[in-house]
Motif scaffolding. Sequence first.
Motif, PDB file in Angstrom:
ATOM      1  N   UNK A 102      23.836  42.561  86.796  1.00 39.43           N
ATOM      2  CA  UNK A 102      24.157  41.129  86.477  1.00 39.43           C
ATOM      3  C   UNK A 102      23.587  41.419  85.318  1.00 39.43           C
ATOM      4  N   UNK A 103      22.461  42.091  85.092  1.00 41.46           N
ATOM      5  CA  UNK A 103      21.675  42.099  83.798  1.00 41.46           C
ATOM      6  C   UNK A 103      21.881  42.949  82.800  1.00 41.46           C
ATOM      7  N   UNK A 104      23.238  44.254  82.825  1.00 41.32           N
ATOM      8  CA  UNK A 104      23.442  44.966  82.398  1.00 41.32           C
ATOM      9  C   UNK A 104      24.485  43.983  81.236  1.00 41.32           C
ATOM     10  N   UNK A 105      25.225  43.220  82.124  1.00 39.72           N
ATOM     11  CA  UNK A 105      25.705  42.779  81.587  1.00 39.72           C
ATOM     12  C   UNK A 105      25.890  41.784  80.633  1.00 39.72           C
ATOM     13  N   UNK A 106      24.121  40.939  80.840  1.00 39.46           N
ATOM     14  CA  UNK A 106      23.898  40.012  80.371  1.00 39.46           C
ATOM     15  C   UNK A 106      23.513  40.951  78.939  1.00 39.46           C
ATOM     16  N   UNK A 107      22.698  42.271  79.007  1.00 39.68           N
ATOM     17  CA  UNK A 107      22.359  42.932  77.761  1.00 39.68           C
ATOM     18  C   UNK A 107      23.742  43.296  76.523  1.00 39.68           C
ATOM     19  N   UNK A 108      25.154  42.950  77.574  1.00 40.52           N
ATOM     20  CA  UNK A 108      26.448  43.870  76.271  1.00 40.52           C
ATOM     21  C   UNK A 108      27.095  41.818  75.903  1.00 40.52           C
ATOM     22  N   UNK A 109      26.827  41.057  76.876  1.00 45.90           N
ATOM     23  CA  UNK A 109      27.437  39.835  76.187  1.00 45.90           C
ATOM     24  C   UNK A 109      26.888  39.281  74.967  1.00 45.90           C
ATOM     25  N   UNK A 110      25.159  40.107  74.945  1.00 48.03           N
ATOM     26  CA  UNK A 110      24.014  39.554  74.236  1.00 48.03           C
ATOM     27  C   UNK A 110      24.272  39.808  72.354  1.00 48.03           C
ATOM     28  N   UNK A 169      35.701  33.829  91.702  1.00 45.76           N
ATOM     29  CA  UNK A 169      34.067  32.775  92.026  1.00 45.76           C
ATOM     30  C   UNK A 169      33.780  34.452  92.952  1.00 45.76           C
ATOM     31  N   UNK A 170      34.029  34.337  93.636  1.00 44.80           N
ATOM     32  CA  UNK A 170      33.287  35.452  94.542  1.00 44.80           C
ATOM     33  C   UNK A 170      33.387  36.871  94.218  1.00 44.80           C
ATOM     34  N   UNK A 171      34.477  37.087  93.649  1.00 43.19           N
ATOM     35  CA  UNK A 171      34.522  38.827  93.452  1.00 43.19           C
ATOM     36  C   UNK A 171      33.630  38.533  91.703  1.00 43.19           C
ATOM     37  N   UNK A 172      33.879  37.585  91.093  1.00 41.58           N
ATOM     38  CA  UNK A 172      32.822  38.048  89.662  1.00 41.58           C
ATOM     39  C   UNK A 172      31.349  38.191  90.262  1.00 41.58           C
ATOM     40  N   UNK A 173      30.826  37.476  91.808  1.00 43.96           N
ATOM     41  CA  UNK A 173      28.981  37.351  92.225  1.00 43.96           C
ATOM     42  C   UNK A 173      29.385  38.673  92.873  1.00 43.96           C
ATOM     43  N   UNK A 174      30.235  39.807  93.180  1.00 41.12           N
ATOM     44  CA  UNK A 174      30.475  40.596  93.795  1.00 41.12           C
ATOM     45  C   UNK A 174      30.207  42.096  93.051  1.00 41.12           C
ATOM     46  N   UNK A 175      30.704  41.392  91.472  1.00 38.13           N
ATOM     47  CA  UNK A 175      30.483  42.542  90.324  1.00 38.13           C
ATOM     48  C   UNK A 175      29.047  42.263  89.600  1.00 38.13           C
ATOM     49  N   UNK A 176      28.291  41.214  90.273  1.00 39.18           N
ATOM     50  CA  UNK A 176      26.848  40.776  89.361  1.00 39.18           C
ATOM     51  C   UNK A 176      25.552  41.171  89.959  1.00 39.18           C
ATOM     52  N   UNK A 177      25.990  41.142  91.134  1.00 43.70           N
ATOM     53  CA  UNK A 177      25.670  41.588  92.481  1.00 43.70           C
ATOM     54  C   UNK A 177      25.051  42.942  93.040  1.00 43.70           C
ATOM     55  N   UNK A 178      23.894  43.604  93.289  1.00 49.06           N
ATOM     56  CA  UNK A 178      24.257  45.171  94.275  1.00 49.06           C
ATOM     57  C   UNK A 178      24.421  44.231  95.087  1.00 49.06           C
ATOM     58  N   UNK A 223      24.279  33.742  80.754  1.00 47.12           N
ATOM     59  CA  UNK A 223      23.290  34.783  81.221  1.00 47.12           C
ATOM     60  C   UNK A 223      22.183  33.624  81.664  1.00 47.12           C
ATOM     61  N   UNK A 224      21.828  32.218  81.747  1.00 44.94           N
ATOM     62  CA  UNK A 224      21.127  31.707  82.654  1.00 44.94           C
ATOM     63  C   UNK A 224      22.024  30.922  83.942  1.00 44.94           C
TER      64      UNK A 224
END
Length: 610
Positions: free
Chosen positions: A60-68, A271-280, A191-192
Motif C-alpha cells: 500500500x505504501x508503494x502504491x501511495x508513492x506512485x499515486x502521489x 473491495x476485498x481483492x483491492x485490500x489483498x493487493x494492498x496488504x502483505x 493515501x488516507x
Amino acid sequence: MSEKQQMEGDVGHVEANGNFERSWREEKWGNRRLSVIAQDVALEEKNMTIPQAIKVYKKAILWCFAISCVVIMEGYDTNLLGNFFAYPSFQRRFGDRVPVTEQTPEGYSLSAAWQTGLGQGAGVGSIFGTILNGWLVTAFGPRKVLLCTLCVMSCFLFIVFFAPSKQVLLVGQILLGFEWGIFATTSPAYASEVLPTQLRVFMTSWTNMCFIIGQFISAGVLRGCVHIRGPWGYRIPYALQWFWPIWLIPLIWFAPESPWHLVRKNRLEEAERSIRRLQSSEGVQDPKKTLAVIVYTNNLEEQLSVGTAYYDCFKGFELRRTEIACVCFGGQLVCGLVFAYASTYFFQQVGLDVDASYSLGWGANALALFACFVNWFLLMPRFGRRPIYICGMAAMAIELILIGILNVWTSRTSVGWVQAILTLVWTFTFQLSAGQLGWALPAEIGSTRLRQKTVCLARNVSNIMGTIGGTLNNYMVNPTAWNFRGYTGFVWGGCATLVFIWAYFRLPESKDRTYHELDVLFAKGVSARKFATTNVDEFDEHEQNQLAERYSVAGQPPRRPSFVPSVTNVLASHGRSEEAAAQRRASIVGHGEQRRPSIGPAVSKYLSTH
C-alpha cells in the motif's frame, strides 16, 4: 438448516433499533457479529508499531508513492511561473521595456497586473478542477480519474510550450489548473483510505513532499537554464513536464482502487481483492476482517446521517470538520507561503543578484525537503498534530515580523542577506509544521463518506487564499507597484498570528484516532483542547443510538445529494443503476420514516457467496 442459510437469515433479520429499520450491528460476518470483528481489528491496528504496520502495508505504501507522484508535476509547474518573473529570457519574451535599475537589470519587467494574472491563472483553474473532482472521484474512483487527467494534461502542455503571447500563456495556465486541482485532492484522500492509523499522516503529508520535490527539480532546472538566451530558456523547463505522464500512466493503470470507494459502491468482492493487493500476504491481517471495518465505519456514518454531497459538508457536526480542514489548508497560504515561496523575486528586490537569487531559491527547496524528513522521523512519531501545527505557526509569525523590522536597514547588502536567510528559516519552519500537516489534517479530519469532498473544499479554500494572497503579494513586492520590499513580512506575520490563535482554540488532536473514534468525538462535540485526553468507546451501542437520534433525518423529506442534480446523476450512474442508488444513500428513508443502513443488502449477498 445449513450454515449459509442460517447466516443469510441472521443478516436479513429486522429488529427495532432507535431510528433504524435494521439492526446492522447484528449483521453476521462469518460466524461473528460485524461490530465484534470491527472492534477486534481496530484494537489490532492500534497495537501495531510503525515497523509492523510498514511490514503489513508495504505494498500500500508503494502504491501511495506512485499515486502521489502526480503532485510532483504540480509542484514543478507552479514553481516555474512564479520564478519566471525574474528570469531573463522570460522577461524579454513577455515583459515590457522599463528603465534599467538595480531591481530590473535586464530592462524588462512584467507589470504587477500581468504577474497576478499569470501567477494566479493555474490557481483559478484549480478551483474549478477541484470542485469537479469531488463529483468525479465519487462516481468513478481515484484511479480512473487520475488516468484520464494525465492524458488531458499532456495535451494542454502544448499551449504553454508554444504560447506566442501573454494571453495564450494565461489560457494554458488556467487549463492546466484544472488538472492540478484534481491531482492535489486525489492523492492525500487515496493515501488516507488505504493505510492504517500509524502510517496515515506520513503518506498524506508525502503529498506535500511531492510538491517540494517538484519545486526542487524546477529550481535546479531554472538555475541551469538561467543564462540561455531566447525562448528555449523558458521552453526547456516547460517541455520537461512531458516526462511524467510517460511512466505514470502505465503505473497508475495497474494500481488498486480504493476499497472505501468500492464499499460505498456496494462492490464488496472488488473491495476485498483491492485490500489483498494492498496488504502483505505474510501479514497477520485478514483482508475480510479489514473489509468488515470499512463496512462498519460506513454504516456508522450512515447512522449518524453523514451524506455524500457537498451540501452535507455543512450539516451538523460535519460543518466543524469542514471548518478545521479548510482553515488548516488555507492557513498554509496566509501564513506567508505566497511571500516566501516566490523567494527568488523577493531576493532581487532586497538587492541580491540573479545568480545568488536562484542559488538561494534552489537551496530553499533543498532545505524544505530536509525539513520534511526531520518532521517525519523526529516530530510526527513523538508529538501530536495539534502542538506541531500551533508551535510552527507561532514561530513563522515571529520570523516574518523580523523580516519586516529589518527592512528599515535594507539599503545595506548584509541586511538583505539576513532577510534572505530568515526566509530560508521560515521555509524550514513551514515544512516542519503547517507545510505537511496542512495536507495531512484535511485528509483525516473529514468523515470517510465525505473525505474526498472535504479535501476538495479545503483545497479550494487554499486556492482562493492563494489567488487573493498572490495578487496582493505581487503588488506589495513589485517595484512598479507598492514596493513594500521586506515590509511585506508584517502583513503575512499578522495573518500567521491570527491562524495561531484559531488553531489554539479550534484545532483538535487526531493522532492515533481511528476514523470511527473521530466520528464519535465530533458527533459528541468534544472541545478541541480535550480531543487528545477524552476516552471514547466507538463501539458503545447505547451511545451510538443516542447520537443517531440526535442527528436523525427521520421526518425530513429525501433530497438529492448535490447542488447540481443533473451533473450528479450523470456522473454517479454512468450506466450502473446500483451506483446511482449508492450516491443517494444519505437521504434514503424507509417505511415509517426510518432510515436503513444501505450497505446491508450488499453485505448479505457478499457473505452468502463467500
